[in-house]
Every structure is written in C-alpha cells, then in structure tokens.
Write a protein that holds these residues in place. Structure first.
Motif: not given
Length: 235
Positions: A82-100
C-alpha cells in the motif's frame, strides 16, 4: 515414527509440517486451464517457511511440437502493498529496512526504501484488503482511509509464484496513531519515512528507490493517481 520418503509419514505431504500444511507436493498437478501444458510430476525439494518445488511438464510449442521441461518454483504465498498519500501536504509514507537478498546482490547497504507490504496470512488469503490495513498499522502506525486497488503484479514470474496486490489510500497526520516499525518477534526493524511525493518520485529515477512494487505505485500516483494533476502542471 518413520518419516522416510515413501513410508506415508512425510511432513508437509502426508503429515502436517511445522506450519500445519499437508499436500505441498500436489500444487499444480490438477492444472488444466492451458491445453498446451500438461503437468507430469511435482517434487517437493525444500520446505522451510516457504516452499520450493521442481515441476516436470510437457509444453506444446507454437510450431506444434511437444517438449518436456522442468522448472523450480519458489512459493512464498501472495502479498499486498500500500502507498499512503496526503495530497494536501504532498507527501507519501514509505518504509526503510534491511533486505539481505538485495544486499548480497549488489545493493550498497541493503537498506531498501519500500511501500509497506506483507504476505497474506491464511486467514486473509482471499482478502488482501485486510492484509493491507494490518500492514499499515504494524509497519507505518497509520489508520488508512478508503483503499484504491491499483493493480496486481507477478514480480518475478520466471521462478517466484507470488502475486502482489497493490493499493493506495489517503491519510492525514491525525491518522498516524501508532509508532509503526513492524513486529520485533518477526525480526522486523522498520523505519517510517514521510517524504514529499516529488522527492520520492525522483528517487525512483536516481536509484535511491529500486524496489519494484514501490516504483510501480509511485509511477501510478504520478500518472493516474492522486498526484497526476500536480505532475502534469510541473511537466
């Protein structure tokens, strides 16, 4: 208990394995949707958390000749992202994690920026929406708004059976009710990133975002999704 092959006491085949599964050697044996493919044999070669099979099948080529082939398939179930988005502020929520796997295959540090995603549990195997909402809470700490189904994609169809169900959903700052970060008992250590959409899209072009499902979702958001009009104005 005798668990040698051929004795009728084989975990994952005749007996439940550590995940309660049986019949793992029968996947694909009854396929008949394609008259040009005939499955002959399915061999279970490995069964950890996921399953590796070697399948022998006959395939009728376009010139009418039949050939016998073998393919190994890695079955890890299906997933949802899923890609969460906030059009009012022009942002998206993503993740960062280690992928071996990425780390061992040339990624500089294995720290991948991705859309929140997870495998479908047995309880929601036919309900990716439940999986998406669960991952939103666990990984991002966000209560997602109405979901839009974007697409379903096979990410590596030459060897991996997984189909990823991709969604997008609006969010507001008030919807971020939890810390996110994933489940420690599952070995997860996930950083939540709130990024300007234009920055995230640029990161798909310069190599900072290289995860396939995430690239697809961000490009959809720019071309047909919530940021399409904004992208067109700045083009």
């Amino acid at each position: 208990m005798n668990t040698r092959p051929g004795t009728g006491s084989r975990p994952g085949i005749d007996l439940p394995d550590h995940r309660g599964r049986t019949g793992l050697d029968r996947a694909g044996r009854d396929l008949d949707r394609n008259p040009d493919v005939r499955v002959r044999e399915v061999e279970l070669t490995s069964q950890g958390w996921h399953v590796l099979r070697r399948t022998t099948f006959d395939h009728r080529r376009r010139d009418g000749r039949w050939t016998t082939q073998q393919r190994e398939t890695y079955d890890r179930g299906n997933g949802a992202a899923v890609l969460p988005y906030d059009t009012a502020r022009g942002t998206v929520l993503l993740t960062r994690q280690f992928r071996y796997p990425a780390y061992v295959n040339g990624h500089p540090d294995g720290m991948l920026i991705e859309a929140a995603a997870g495998l479908l549990d047995a309880d929601d195997a036919n309900d990716p929406v439940s999986a998406v909402r669960r991952e939103g809470l666990e990984e991002l700490g966000v209560e997602l708004g109405p979901l839009t189904h974007v697409l379903d994609a096979y990410m590596s169809p030459g060897s991996v059976t997984e189909r990823v169900h991709c969604y997008a959903a609006p969010y507001r700052p008030a919807d971020r009710t939890g810390r996110g970060g994933g489940l420690e008992e599952d070995g997860e250590d996930i950083e939540v990133l709130e990024l300007p959409f234009v920055q995230a899209l640029a990161m798909t072009r310069d190599g900072r975002i290289v995860d396939g499902k995430t690239v697809l979702l961000l490009q959809w958001a720019a071309l047909d999704g919530p940021f399409a009009a904004r992208t067109a104005r700045t083009a």
